[in-house]
Design an enzyme around this catalytic site. Structure first.
Site, mmCIF file in Angstrom:
data_model
loop_
_atom_site.group_PDB
_atom_site.id
_atom_site.type_symbol
_atom_site.label_atom_id
_atom_site.label_comp_id
_atom_site.label_asym_id
_atom_site.label_seq_id
_atom_site.Cartn_x
_atom_site.Cartn_y
_atom_site.Cartn_z
ATOM 1 N N HIS A 197 49.086 21.734 -26.029
ATOM 2 C CA HIS A 197 48.655 22.780 -26.606
ATOM 3 C C HIS A 197 48.697 22.806 -28.138
ATOM 4 O O HIS A 197 49.592 22.569 -28.939
ATOM 5 C CB HIS A 197 49.478 23.962 -26.279
ATOM 6 C CG HIS A 197 49.208 24.389 -24.710
ATOM 7 N ND1 HIS A 197 49.966 23.627 -23.962
ATOM 8 C CD2 HIS A 197 48.732 25.313 -23.959
ATOM 9 C CE1 HIS A 197 49.789 23.989 -22.553
ATOM 10 N NE2 HIS A 197 48.828 25.206 -22.724
ATOM 11 N N ASP A 203 51.570 36.627 -27.223
ATOM 12 C CA ASP A 203 51.430 37.682 -26.328
ATOM 13 C C ASP A 203 51.707 37.322 -24.670
ATOM 14 O O ASP A 203 51.926 38.362 -24.209
ATOM 15 C CB ASP A 203 49.768 37.701 -26.430
ATOM 16 C CG ASP A 203 49.131 38.049 -27.744
ATOM 17 O OD1 ASP A 203 49.281 39.200 -28.119
ATOM 18 O OD2 ASP A 203 48.714 37.185 -28.280
ATOM 19 N N VAL A 254 44.986 36.345 -29.152
ATOM 20 C CA VAL A 254 44.263 35.380 -28.063
ATOM 21 C C VAL A 254 45.331 35.047 -26.962
ATOM 22 O O VAL A 254 46.356 34.718 -27.243
ATOM 23 C CB VAL A 254 44.037 34.025 -28.882
ATOM 24 C CG1 VAL A 254 43.461 32.999 -27.748
ATOM 25 C CG2 VAL A 254 42.894 34.277 -29.764
ATOM 26 N N GLU A 277 66.645 42.958 -12.771
ATOM 27 C CA GLU A 277 67.139 41.826 -11.956
ATOM 28 C C GLU A 277 66.726 40.483 -12.653
ATOM 29 O O GLU A 277 67.614 39.719 -12.742
ATOM 30 C CB GLU A 277 66.834 41.706 -10.388
ATOM 31 C CG GLU A 277 67.575 42.799 -9.567
ATOM 32 C CD GLU A 277 66.558 44.294 -9.724
ATOM 33 O OE1 GLU A 277 65.448 44.195 -10.262
ATOM 34 O OE2 GLU A 277 66.992 45.146 -9.253
ATOM 35 N N HIS A 297 75.086 42.103 0.485
ATOM 36 C CA HIS A 297 74.046 42.807 1.542
ATOM 37 C C HIS A 297 73.187 41.728 2.205
ATOM 38 O O HIS A 297 71.908 41.732 2.067
ATOM 39 C CB HIS A 297 73.154 43.914 0.838
ATOM 40 C CG HIS A 297 74.330 45.219 0.391
ATOM 41 N ND1 HIS A 297 75.332 44.889 -0.653
ATOM 42 C CD2 HIS A 297 74.167 46.389 0.752
ATOM 43 C CE1 HIS A 297 75.991 46.087 -0.438
ATOM 44 N NE2 HIS A 297 75.311 47.003 0.231
HETATM 45 C C1 LIG Z 1 54.845 32.705 -16.290
HETATM 46 C C2 LIG Z 1 53.590 31.967 -16.927
HETATM 47 N N1 LIG Z 1 52.191 32.323 -16.359
HETATM 48 C C3 LIG Z 1 51.320 31.605 -16.988
HETATM 49 C C4 LIG Z 1 51.360 30.580 -17.674
HETATM 50 C C5 LIG Z 1 50.281 29.858 -18.273
HETATM 51 N N2 LIG Z 1 50.112 30.125 -19.522
HETATM 52 C C6 LIG Z 1 50.580 29.268 -20.511
HETATM 53 S S1 LIG Z 1 50.223 29.922 -22.040
HETATM 54 C C7 LIG Z 1 49.201 30.917 -21.372
HETATM 55 C C8 LIG Z 1 48.671 32.318 -22.222
HETATM 56 C C9 LIG Z 1 49.509 32.529 -23.275
HETATM 57 O O1 LIG Z 1 49.206 33.046 -24.327
HETATM 58 P P1 LIG Z 1 49.965 33.639 -25.758
HETATM 59 O O2 LIG Z 1 51.219 33.623 -25.450
HETATM 60 O O3 LIG Z 1 49.141 34.347 -26.559
HETATM 61 O O4 LIG Z 1 49.760 31.911 -26.127
HETATM 62 P P2 LIG Z 1 48.716 31.565 -27.285
HETATM 63 O O5 LIG Z 1 47.316 31.490 -26.589
HETATM 64 O O6 LIG Z 1 48.932 32.121 -28.596
HETATM 65 O O7 LIG Z 1 49.463 30.095 -27.679
HETATM 66 C C10 LIG Z 1 49.273 31.009 -20.120
HETATM 67 C C11 LIG Z 1 48.677 32.170 -19.313
HETATM 68 C C12 LIG Z 1 52.750 30.261 -18.020
HETATM 69 N N3 LIG Z 1 53.071 28.984 -18.605
HETATM 70 N N4 LIG Z 1 53.740 31.132 -17.577
#
Ligand SMILES: Cc1ncc(C[n+]2csc(CCOP(=O)(O)OP(=O)(O)O)c2C)c(N)n1
Length: 662
Positions: free
Chosen positions: A30, A159, A191, A411, A461
């Site tokens: 990334h 986000d 984004v 939890e 439980h």
């Molecule tokens: C629990 C979880 N769900 C989905 C993902 C897949 N995923 C990785 S990054 C991302 C988007 C994250 O968006 P943001 O935090 O805004 O990151 P940015 O695009 O700014 O790098 C997703 C859906 C993940 N890593 N963990």
């Protein structure tokens, strides 16, 4: 420290270059966050954070958690530049087999990585847990003469993290608990992965955190002076509140073709990298770091070392003045457990009939006395899970030395926080809820297992024995499901003495989590086997509870509340029937083959298991010719004993099954 924006801008550019080159080389990863947050990284690692790259485990270092773990190249670049043992060759091997730069940060693999992150939101929970642990450290170890703990917990989340429920739970807890040592930085770039964030969110996140009880600042994440001012203000805030900094950033900054869009998030920008590198002023040389940036960080390292040495002096004085406290701290750091823990737990009355949750409560007290750094929390169920450390007080803003944590009905965050406490490295965390809600905890349990954290789950439980609350509250598949998690020990003790063994097993384990599945309903003390055999048997995972008379013909296996039925059946069946108690599959599987064969002689293939839960996990012990008695359906709402009867959990079924084996 004065901010040298000139050199740190250059460092930010070079960190962008490292991320571009590493993602390009791996053709995976990334780019968005490392590029978008380069100035934030420069300020944090080049100026604001306190740590010592030569001693990444320094107990008073600031902890930095990259909750947005997909942006791992951000962390690797800054750790490399800061002088941690993460050479450039490792950056070049980003995402390759056995490198120190795995796809997402992994605890224990890379010096300076404080938590395994990537499953979004978990890092926020971990950071809150670390903040709890840091507060406990201040309260338990600082003295009026020596302040050895005053570090901050800094977390970077995007986000995605903040959309996740676990982060919301954790943040609400942090706000309520007034964890003012926590600085949560929100990389607000509009984004996410699939699209612009507005497709999925329209909340005012700053207002949300304000409502949780955080101080909130909003800054331009590319303006280093502005960001540092907000960071310093957060660090020194006198409000007593947790701190939230919204940093407005441009995702993928430096690659104009994708910057500011969701295309910048992953590796799509790679094809524009060569032009982008030129445009931001990088030479053709890949993985380039200039001499002056190197020199700046080398000097920074010297400053870190000076601060570290000054702290060591204070620490030395503290040790000399407080030998008992120092001993306790050492115990925590080495995760050492008294070797004679079991001997501290009084034997139960052989005639007693007691729920294993209640037995657990009794066992916990002497253990807590022996292990002063053990802390115990519950998700609003202390009254049912019974894991309250008596005399241990509550952890509150006014009393940070309290050992009982009220997590509220959160939890998932509870388990993410427990991981954070364990990552922090000094306290031994345990937490409780109903076993059926393990599903609410599972992502954090999985990470505890992956990161080899010694977390203890006291989940009560268990099984349809819960009764009247009905199938929503009766775990049937939970124990079997949890047995699938690698490196998680699941222990389902059969009586109070096995419960003593189970707690000792959980405490003595230092390289992974242990889950205790305890009953709500009373169980007989199965005193026909000596207490010591039962306690020690649990430590081995499985053991011969009742040896057969004469030649071995049949083996009955059971866990928890069903061991009594296996024993009753064995009595009815007469000679040749062995009863094996198997409270923990994982511990048993770690025993030498000779022991396993001694307990389950391979030549005896007539085997029947009984457990009030789904059956698939049993076949590895009973074989395809064996019979597994269990419940491959959801439970019923009625008194527990009646549900057990209605679903066929009892000695008669065992007898029938054995007779059916021919
Ligand atoms: C629990 C979880 N769900 C989905 C993902 C897949 N995923 C990785 S990054 C991302 C988007 C994250 O968006 P943001 O935090 O805004 O990151 P940015 O695009 O700014 O790098 C997703 C859906 C993940 N890593 N963990």
């Amino acid at each position: 420290m004065k901010l040298n924006t000139e050199i740190l801008s250059k460092a930010a550019t070079e960190a962008r270059g490292l991320a571009m080159d590493a993602v390009q080389a791996a053709n995976s990863g990334h780019l968005g966050l490392p590029l978008g947050d380069a100035e934030i990284g420069a300020v944090l690692f080049g100026n604001a954070l306190r740590f010592n790259p030569d001693d990444p485990h320094w107990i008073n270092r600031d902890r930095f958690v990259l909750s947005a773990g997909h942006g791992s190249m951000f962390l690797y670049s800054w750790l490399h530049l800061s002088g941690f043992d993460l050479p450039l060759d490792e950056i070049k091997r980003f995402r390759q087999l056995h490198s120190k730069t795995p796809g997402h940060p992994e605890f224990g693999e890379t010096p300076g990585v404080e938590a395994t992150t990537g499953p979004l939101g978990q890092g926020v929970g971990n950071a809150v847990g670390m903040a709890v642990a840091a507060k406990m450290c201040e309260a338990r170890f600082n003295t009026s003469d020596h302040r050895i703990f005053d570090h901050k917990i800094v977390c970077l989340a995007g986000d995605g993290c903040l959309q996740e429920g676990v982060a919301a739970e954790a943040a609400a807890f942090a706000g309520h608990q007034r964890l003012d040592n926590l600085i949560l930085i929100y990389d607000s770039n509009n984004v996410t992965l699939d699209a612009m964030a507005k497709v999925t969110q329209s909340e005012d996140t700053a207002e949300r955190f304000c409502a949780y009880g955080f101080d909130v600042a909003i800054v331009d994440g590319h303006n280093m002076t502005e960001f540092l001012a907000a960071f310093d203000k957060a660090k020194n805030a006198a409000s007593g509140k947790a701190q939230f900094i919204v940093a407005k950033t441009l995702i993928g900054k430096g690659i104009p073709e994708v910057a500011g869009t969701n295309k910048a998030h992953g590796e799509a920008g790679v094809k524009f990298v060569d032009a982008a590198r030129k445009a931001i002023g990088l030479p053709d040389e890949k993985f380039y770091v200039s001499k002056d940036v190197r020199a700046y960080f080398a000097e920074r390292k010297e400053t870190h070392k000076k601060e570290y040495s000054a702290w060591q002096e204070v620490f030395k004085g503290w040790r000399a003045a407080n030998p008992e406290l120092a001993n306790t701290l050492d115990q925590g750091l080495s995760r050492s457990v008294p070797t004679d823990l079991l001997s501290k737990i009084p034997a139960f009355d052989p005639a007693t009939k007691i729920a294993t949750r209640k037995a657990g409560s009794e066992v916990l007290q002497p253990i807590a006395e022996e292990m002063p750094l053990l802390v115990s929390g519950s998700a609003d169920l202390h009254g049912s899970t019974l894991n309250y450390i008596k005399g241990g007080d509550d952890f509150t803003p006014e009393h940070r030395a309290g050992r009982n944590i009220h997590f509220g009905i959160r939890e998932h965050a509870m388990c993410a926080l427990l991981n954070g406490i364990a990552y922090h490295g000094i306290f031994r965390p345990s937490g409780a809820t109903f076993l059926v809600f393990a599903d609410y905890c599972r992502p954090s349990i999985r990470l505890a297992a992956l990161a080899r954290l010694p977390v203890v789950y006291i989940f009560t439980h268990d099984s349809i024995g819960v009764g009247e609350d009905g199938p929503t509250h009766e775990p049937v598949e939970t124990v079997s499901g949890l047995r699938l998690v690698p490196n998680l020990d699941v222990i389902r003790p059969a009586d109070p003495e096995e419960t003593a063994g189970a707690f000792a097993a959980a405490m003595e384990r230092t390289d992974g989590p242990t889950l205790l599945a305890l009953t709500r309903q009373a169980l007989p003390n199965l005193s026909e086997a000596p207490a010591e055999i039962r306690r020690q048997g649990v430590l081995r995972g499985g053991y011969v509870f009742r040896k057969e008379d004469g030649n071995l013909k049949v083996i009955l296996l059971a866990t928890g509340s069903e061991l009594q039925h296996a024993l009753a059946a064995a009595k009815q069946l007469g000679a040749g029937v062995r009863v094996v108690s198997m409270p923990c599959f994982q511990r048993f599987d770690r025993q030498p083959e000779s022991y396993r064969n001694q307990v389950l002689p391979p030549e005896c293939l007539k085997r029947v298991s009984i457990e009030a839960g789904t059956t698939p996990s049993w076949y590895k012990y009973i074989g395809l010719n064996g019979r597994a008695i269990g419940i491959d359906r959801f439970g019923l709402s009625a008194p527990g004993g009646e549900v057990m009867k209605a679903l066929g959990i009892g000695a008669e079924r065992v007898v029938e099954a054995v007779q059916g084996l021919g």
